[in-house]
Design a protein around this motif. Structure first.
Motif, PDB file in Angstrom:
ATOM      1  N   LEU A 133       0.813  -1.223   0.000  1.00 50.46           N
ATOM      2  CA  LEU A 133       0.000   0.000   0.000  1.00 50.46           C
ATOM      3  C   LEU A 133       0.846   1.272   0.000  1.00 50.46           C
ATOM      4  O   LEU A 133       0.333   2.357  -0.291  1.00 50.46           O
ATOM      5  CB  LEU A 133      -0.904   0.019   1.236  1.00 50.46           C
ATOM      6  N   LYS A 134       2.114   1.145   0.355  1.00 55.29           N
ATOM      7  CA  LYS A 134       2.973   2.319   0.521  1.00 55.29           C
ATOM      8  C   LYS A 134       3.021   3.155  -0.746  1.00 55.29           C
ATOM      9  O   LYS A 134       3.318   2.640  -1.827  1.00 55.29           O
ATOM     10  CB  LYS A 134       4.376   1.876   0.942  1.00 55.29           C
ATOM     11  N   ASP A 135       2.729   4.435  -0.588  1.00 59.39           N
ATOM     12  CA  ASP A 135       2.619   5.329  -1.733  1.00 59.39           C
ATOM     13  C   ASP A 135       2.885   6.744  -1.226  1.00 59.39           C
ATOM     14  O   ASP A 135       2.299   7.155  -0.211  1.00 59.39           O
ATOM     15  CB  ASP A 135       1.211   5.225  -2.329  1.00 59.39           C
ATOM     16  N   PRO A 136       3.737   7.527  -1.905  1.00 58.07           N
ATOM     17  CA  PRO A 136       4.001   8.909  -1.456  1.00 58.07           C
ATOM     18  C   PRO A 136       2.739   9.766  -1.372  1.00 58.07           C
ATOM     19  O   PRO A 136       2.720  10.780  -0.664  1.00 58.07           O
ATOM     20  CB  PRO A 136       4.967   9.445  -2.525  1.00 58.07           C
ATOM     21  N   ARG A 137       1.699   9.345  -2.088  1.00 57.50           N
ATOM     22  CA  ARG A 137       0.459  10.129  -2.084  1.00 57.50           C
ATOM     23  C   ARG A 137      -0.462   9.771  -0.932  1.00 57.50           C
ATOM     24  O   ARG A 137      -1.520  10.366  -0.771  1.00 57.50           O
ATOM     25  CB  ARG A 137      -0.281   9.923  -3.415  1.00 57.50           C
ATOM     26  N   LYS A 138      -0.076   8.762  -0.114  1.00 50.85           N
ATOM     27  CA  LYS A 138      -0.927   8.320   0.980  1.00 50.85           C
ATOM     28  C   LYS A 138      -0.223   8.516   2.319  1.00 50.85           C
ATOM     29  O   LYS A 138       0.997   8.354   2.429  1.00 50.85           O
ATOM     30  CB  LYS A 138      -1.282   6.839   0.801  1.00 50.85           C
ATOM     31  N   ASN A 139      -1.011   8.840   3.331  1.00 50.32           N
ATOM     32  CA  ASN A 139      -0.499   8.973   4.689  1.00 50.32           C
ATOM     33  C   ASN A 139      -0.858   7.702   5.452  1.00 50.32           C
ATOM     34  O   ASN A 139      -2.030   7.447   5.726  1.00 50.32           O
ATOM     35  CB  ASN A 139      -1.112  10.204   5.357  1.00 50.32           C
ATOM     36  N   LEU A 184      -0.708   6.449  27.184  1.00 54.31           N
ATOM     37  CA  LEU A 184      -0.721   6.389  25.713  1.00 54.31           C
ATOM     38  C   LEU A 184      -1.201   5.000  25.294  1.00 54.31           C
ATOM     39  O   LEU A 184      -0.412   4.103  25.024  1.00 54.31           O
ATOM     40  CB  LEU A 184       0.681   6.674  25.160  1.00 54.31           C
ATOM     41  N   THR A 185      -2.505   4.819  25.279  1.00 55.68           N
ATOM     42  CA  THR A 185      -3.105   3.534  24.958  1.00 55.68           C
ATOM     43  C   THR A 185      -3.486   3.482  23.486  1.00 55.68           C
ATOM     44  O   THR A 185      -3.378   4.467  22.757  1.00 55.68           O
ATOM     45  CB  THR A 185      -4.365   3.311  25.801  1.00 55.68           C
ATOM     46  N   PHE A 186      -3.935   2.283  23.035  1.00 55.16           N
ATOM     47  CA  PHE A 186      -4.400   2.152  21.658  1.00 55.16           C
ATOM     48  C   PHE A 186      -5.511   3.166  21.373  1.00 55.16           C
ATOM     49  O   PHE A 186      -5.509   3.834  20.343  1.00 55.16           O
ATOM     50  CB  PHE A 186      -4.924   0.733  21.399  1.00 55.16           C
ATOM     51  N   ALA A 187      -6.472   3.280  22.301  1.00 57.82           N
ATOM     52  CA  ALA A 187      -7.612   4.155  22.078  1.00 57.82           C
ATOM     53  C   ALA A 187      -7.197   5.619  22.000  1.00 57.82           C
ATOM     54  O   ALA A 187      -7.623   6.358  21.097  1.00 57.82           O
ATOM     55  CB  ALA A 187      -8.643   3.947  23.191  1.00 57.82           C
ATOM     56  N   SER A 188      -6.351   6.073  22.950  1.00 58.75           N
ATOM     57  CA  SER A 188      -5.937   7.478  22.936  1.00 58.75           C
ATOM     58  C   SER A 188      -5.090   7.793  21.710  1.00 58.75           C
ATOM     59  O   SER A 188      -5.197   8.878  21.125  1.00 58.75           O
ATOM     60  CB  SER A 188      -5.171   7.816  24.220  1.00 58.75           C
ATOM     61  N   CYS A 189      -4.225   6.831  21.315  1.00 62.62           N
ATOM     62  CA  CYS A 189      -3.428   7.022  20.099  1.00 62.62           C
ATOM     63  C   CYS A 189      -4.335   7.164  18.875  1.00 62.62           C
ATOM     64  O   CYS A 189      -4.117   8.028  18.020  1.00 62.62           O
ATOM     65  CB  CYS A 189      -2.480   5.845  19.889  1.00 62.62           C
ATOM     66  N   LEU A 190      -5.324   6.289  18.793  1.00 60.33           N
ATOM     67  CA  LEU A 190      -6.205   6.293  17.620  1.00 60.33           C
ATOM     68  C   LEU A 190      -6.964   7.606  17.498  1.00 60.33           C
ATOM     69  O   LEU A 190      -7.164   8.133  16.403  1.00 60.33           O
ATOM     70  CB  LEU A 190      -7.182   5.123  17.700  1.00 60.33           C
ATOM     71  N   ARG A 191      -7.411   8.153  18.632  1.00 56.42           N
ATOM     72  CA  ARG A 191      -8.120   9.425  18.573  1.00 56.42           C
ATOM     73  C   ARG A 191      -7.228  10.511  17.981  1.00 56.42           C
ATOM     74  O   ARG A 191      -7.671  11.331  17.170  1.00 56.42           O
ATOM     75  CB  ARG A 191      -8.577   9.835  19.978  1.00 56.42           C
ATOM     76  N   SER A 192      -5.966  10.522  18.395  1.00 61.53           N
ATOM     77  CA  SER A 192      -5.040  11.533  17.866  1.00 61.53           C
ATOM     78  C   SER A 192      -4.697  11.266  16.405  1.00 61.53           C
ATOM     79  O   SER A 192      -4.585  12.195  15.598  1.00 61.53           O
ATOM     80  CB  SER A 192      -3.756  11.549  18.705  1.00 61.53           C
ATOM     81  N   ILE A 193      -4.532   9.983  16.064  1.00 58.92           N
ATOM     82  CA  ILE A 193      -4.184   9.619  14.690  1.00 58.92           C
ATOM     83  C   ILE A 193      -5.262  10.074  13.717  1.00 58.92           C
ATOM     84  O   ILE A 193      -4.965  10.565  12.618  1.00 58.92           O
ATOM     85  CB  ILE A 193      -3.951   8.096  14.594  1.00 58.92           C
ATOM     86  N   LEU A 194      -6.520   9.968  14.120  1.00 57.37           N
ATOM     87  CA  LEU A 194      -7.603  10.361  13.226  1.00 57.37           C
ATOM     88  C   LEU A 194      -7.641  11.873  12.995  1.00 57.37           C
ATOM     89  O   LEU A 194      -8.308  12.335  12.076  1.00 57.37           O
ATOM     90  CB  LEU A 194      -8.948   9.877  13.783  1.00 57.37           C
ATOM     91  N   ARG A 195      -6.911  12.615  13.836  1.00 55.02           N
ATOM     92  CA  ARG A 195      -6.781  14.061  13.599  1.00 55.02           C
ATOM     93  C   ARG A 195      -5.513  14.387  12.809  1.00 55.02           C
ATOM     94  O   ARG A 195      -5.183  15.554  12.615  1.00 55.02           O
ATOM     95  CB  ARG A 195      -6.772  14.802  14.940  1.00 55.02           C
ATOM     96  N   GLN A 196      -4.774  13.323  12.393  1.00 54.35           N
ATOM     97  CA  GLN A 196      -3.526  13.506  11.648  1.00 54.35           C
ATOM     98  C   GLN A 196      -3.708  13.306  10.143  1.00 54.35           C
ATOM     99  O   GLN A 196      -2.746  13.083   9.422  1.00 54.35           O
ATOM    100  CB  GLN A 196      -2.478  12.518  12.161  1.00 54.35           C
ATOM    101  N   ASP A 197      -4.959  13.353   9.676  1.00 54.79           N
ATOM    102  CA  ASP A 197      -5.286  13.221   8.258  1.00 54.79           C
ATOM    103  C   ASP A 197      -4.709  11.937   7.647  1.00 54.79           C
ATOM    104  O   ASP A 197      -3.984  11.976   6.655  1.00 54.79           O
ATOM    105  CB  ASP A 197      -4.759  14.455   7.493  1.00 54.79           C
TER     106      ASP A 197
END
Length: 591
Positions: A362-368, A394-407
C-alpha cells in the motif's frame, strides 16, 4: 578470480600456450570480442578481476565462469552443492580470516593431501599459506565465489561451533568453581548475587555466544527460565522450543543482570515485569533487534528475548505463500478506499508479517499511512509508527483518537484488545479510512462472534468489514533430506484424503540432516483461511447468523478452512501430515 593478464600454460585441450583467459573465452564462443573489449576497459578503470567483471556485466553466469576456469586451468570444478560433505575439522584448521581473504575453503582429504576449493587456484601465496596451516600438501579445485562464501558461512558460522564454544565456556567455569570450592571450602549457601558480576568477561562471552547461536539457528525467541537449583535456556526454532546450553550456577544471576543492562531495564527491580530492547550486530554488519520481556517467577525472573531479524523476513505480498486466487482477492481488497481488514490467529502465527507485507504493497508517497503498535516490531521507512505506552496513558484508544486528527489515509492497529479500540476502528472505517488490524480467534468466522460478544452491533460489522484472514505457520520439509513417505490408512482418514488424492500425490517427510539440525524441517510457511465479505455474507452477519452458517457461506464460495489449506500444502510436498494435524487440530476437531 584470475585476470586476463595471467597466461594459461596447460589448457584443457592443449592447443595453444600462453593464451590469455579473455581470448580463450572468445575463442570458445563464450563471449564476443565487443564484450571482451568492454570488460577490459572496465578492468583498466577499476582494477577488478576480468571474470568478476564479465559476471557483473552479465556476459557470463557465475557457473559458466567457474566451468571455464576449470577447463582453462585443467583443475577440478568443485560445485560445493552439498555442504554437509565438508569436513569441518579440516576446514577449521585454516583460520576464518585467511579463508575470507583468499576466497578458499578446505573441504576434506584425498590420500595424504588436503582438498581446497579456491576462487583463484593460481594464487600461489594462498596455496602456500594454506599448505602451511594444514601442515600438508594440498590439491586445489576451482569453485564459484558464491559457493565459497556459502561454505565459509557454513563452516565458521555454523551453530555447532557456537554450541561447542558455549559448552567449553561452561565447562571451564564449572572447573574453576570446583577448584575454588576445594581451596576455600566455601558453603553451599554462598550469596549467588555476589559470585560473578554482570560485566565479568565470562558473562559477556556467554551472553554473546548464546545470542549468536540463536541468531544463526534462525530462532525467533530465547527463553531464560530460572529453576529451583539451575537454569533452563530454550530457543524457539520454526515454532518448536529446543534446549540450549545453560550457564554455570554461579553465573546465572549475572547472565540475567547482563541482559537487563543491555535492555536498559532497572536491574534492582525484580518484583515487577519489565520490557526493553537492544540491538546485536551480525557478522555481515546487519543489525538485529532484540525485544526483551522479564516476568517474576517463584525462582527468580524469567526473561524472554524476541529476535527480530529484518533480513530473515520478506515483507513482500507476493512472497507470503498465498494461493493465486487468495492473493488476487487480498490485493483487490487492499485497494478499497475504506473498511476493515482483520488478520486473526494466535501469537507467533505470522499476523504481523502479513500486515507489514500489506503495508508495503500500500505504501505510496500520495498516501499517509499511520500505525499504532505495541510494540513496534519492524521499522519501515515512509510509514508513521507510534509505540503504545500504557504507563503514561498512551493507549491504543488514545493514540487512535489523535491519529484520526492527523489526516490519515490508512491506519494499522497492532491489535484490537477492547471495546473502545474496536469502536474507534469502526468509526474510522465509516469516515473513509482503510483500517488494518489483528485479533486473536481460532478461525475467521469466530472473529465475528467475538466482535458481537464485545458489544458491537452486527449491522455495523456487516457494513465495515471487508475481509477476515485466519492464519497459522507450519514447518517446511527440509529440501536436503526429504524423502517419499508412505501414508497409512488411519492417517489418511484423519486427513480426510479421497482415494484420488492418495493415488495422485507423493507425500514427503524429512529424514533429518546437519542442514536442518536433524529435525527434518527447515523454515516455516503459512496456511490461510479467507472470509471475504460479499452481499450474502454481509446480510447473514447483519441478520445475526451463527458461525456455522457464515462458515458454510464461505465454503460455498470455494474458500477452504485452515485444515484444507494445510492438506493442500502437504499434497504439494511442502509439509508433513504430522504438521498439518499439529497446527490445525482444533480447527479439524470443530468441523
Amino acid at each position: 578470480m584470475p585476470t586476463d593478464t595471467k597466461p594459461y600454460n596447460n589448457l584443457g585441450d592443449g592447443t595453444r600456450t600462453n593464451l590469455l583467459f579473455g581470448e580463450w573465452l572468445v575463442e570458445r564462443g563464450l563471449i564476443g570480442d565487443e564484450q571482451l573489449r568492454a570488460a577490459l576497459a572496465e578492468q583498466k578503470r577499476s582494477g577488478e578481476r576480468l571474470g568478476w567483471i564479465l559476471v557483473q556485466q552479465k556476459c557470463l553466469t557465475e557457473s559458466q565462469l567457474t566451468e571455464a576456469l576449470s577447463a582453462a586451468l585443467s583443475v577440478e570444478h568443485l560445485a560445493l552443492d552439498d555442504l554437509s560433505v565438508i569436513d569441518k575439522e579440516i576446514a577449521r584448521q585454516v583460520p576464518e580470516n585467511i579463508a575470507k581473504r583468499f576466497g578458499l575453503i578446505a573441504i576434506g582429504r584425498r590420500g595424504d593431501k588436503a582438498i581446497v576449493a579456491m576462487t583463484d587456484p593460481l594464487n600461489v601465496v594462498a596455496v602456500d599459506t594454506v599448505s602451511v596451516k594444514l601442515k600438508r600438501a594440498i590439491c586445489t579445485g576451482v569453485a564459484s565465489e558464491s559457493a565459497v562464501r556459502r561454505a565459509i558461512e557454513y563452516v565458521y558460522q555454523g551453530t555447532d561451533l557456537e554450541v561447542q564454544k558455549l559448552r567449553d565456556l561452561v565447562q571451564t567455569e564449572n572447573d574453576l568453581a570446583t577448584i575454588e570450592a576445594d581451596a576455600c571450602e566455601e558453603s553451599m549457601e554462598t550469596n549467588l548475587d555476589d559470585s560473578i558480576g554482570a560485566d565479568d568477561a565470562p558473562v559477556l562471552r556467554f551472553v554473546d555466544l548464546m545470542l549468536s547461536h540463536a541468531a544463526k539457528s534462525r530462532a525467533s525467541d530465547i527463553h531464560i527460565e530460572p529453576q529451583e537449583k539451575d537454569m533452563l535456556i530454550r530457543m524457539r526454532v520454526d515454532g518448536i522450543l529446543t534446549e540450549m546450553v545453560p550457564p554455570p550456577r554461579k553465573m546465572q544471576p549475572a547472565v540475567l543482570a547482563r541482559i537487563k543492562i543491555l535492555s536498559r531495564m532497572d536491574i534492582a527491580e525484580r518484583r515487577l515485569p519489565q520490557d526493553g530492547r537492544f540491538k546485536i550486530r551480525r557478522g555481515d554488519g546487519e543489525d538485529i533487534d532484540v525485544r526483551v520481556s522479564s516476568l517474576p517467577t517463584i525462582y527468580g525472573e524469567k526473561i524472554v528475548m524476541r529476535i527480530l531479524d529484518k533480513t530473515a523476513v520478506n515483507h513482500d505480498l507476493n512472497a507470503l505463500g498465498l494461493e493465486p486466487e487468495m492473493l488476487e482477492k487480498f490485493k483487490r481488497t487492499l485497494q478499497l478506499p475504506h473498511g476493515i481488514i482483520i488478520v486473526t490467529g494466535p501469537t507467533g502465527s505470522g499476523k504481523s508479517t502479513t500486515l507489514y507485507s500489506a503495508l508495503n504493497a500500500l505504501k505510496d508517497p500520495r498516501k499517509n499511512i499511520t500505525t499504532v503498535e505495541d510494540p513496534v516490531e519492524y521499522r519501515q521507512r515512509g510509514i508513521n509508527q507510534t509505540q503504545v505506552k500504557s504507563e503514561i496513558g498512551l493507549t491504543f484508544a488514545s493514540c487512535l483518537r489523535s491519529i484520526l486528527r492527523q489526516d490519515p489515509d490508512i491506519v494499522l492497529i497492532g491489535e484490537i484488545r477492547d471495546k473502545e479500540t474496536m469502536e474507534i476502528a469502526i468509526k474510522a472505517s465509516l469516515t473513509g479510512h482503510l483500517v488494518l488490524s489483528t485479533f486473536h480467534t481460532n478461525d475467521a468466522p469466530s472473529a465475528i462472534s467475538r466482535f458481537v460478544y464485545m458489544g458491537l452491533e452486527p449491522y455495523l460489522l456487516a457494513s465495515t468489514l471487508n475481509l477476515i484472514i485466519a492464519q497459522r505457520l507450519v514447518r517446511r520439509i527440509c529440501d536436503k533430506c526429504r524423502e517419499p513417505l508412505t501414508l497409512n490408512d488411519e492417517m489418511a482418514k484423519r486427513l480426510r484424503l479421497t482415494p484420488e488424492q492418495r493415488a495422485g500425490a507423493t507425500l514427503f517427510a524429512g529424514k533429518g540432516c546437519q542442514q536442518c539440525g536433524n529435525t527434518g524441517y527447515k523454515g516455516r510457511l503459512p496456511i490461510f483461511e479467507f472470509l471475504p465479505m460479499d452481499a450474502e455474507v454481509r446480510d447473514a452477519i447483519a441478520a445475526g447468523a451463527r458461525e456455522s452458517q457464515i462458515r458454510s457461506a464461505a465454503r460455498a464460495r470455494g474458500f477452504g478452512d485452515l485444515f484444507a489449506c494445510g492438506v493442500n500444502r502437504m499434497l504439494k510436498g511442502l509439509t508433513t501430515p504430522e504438521e498439518v494435524l499439529r497446527v490445525t487440530f482444533s480447527d479439524d476437531a470443530s468441523i
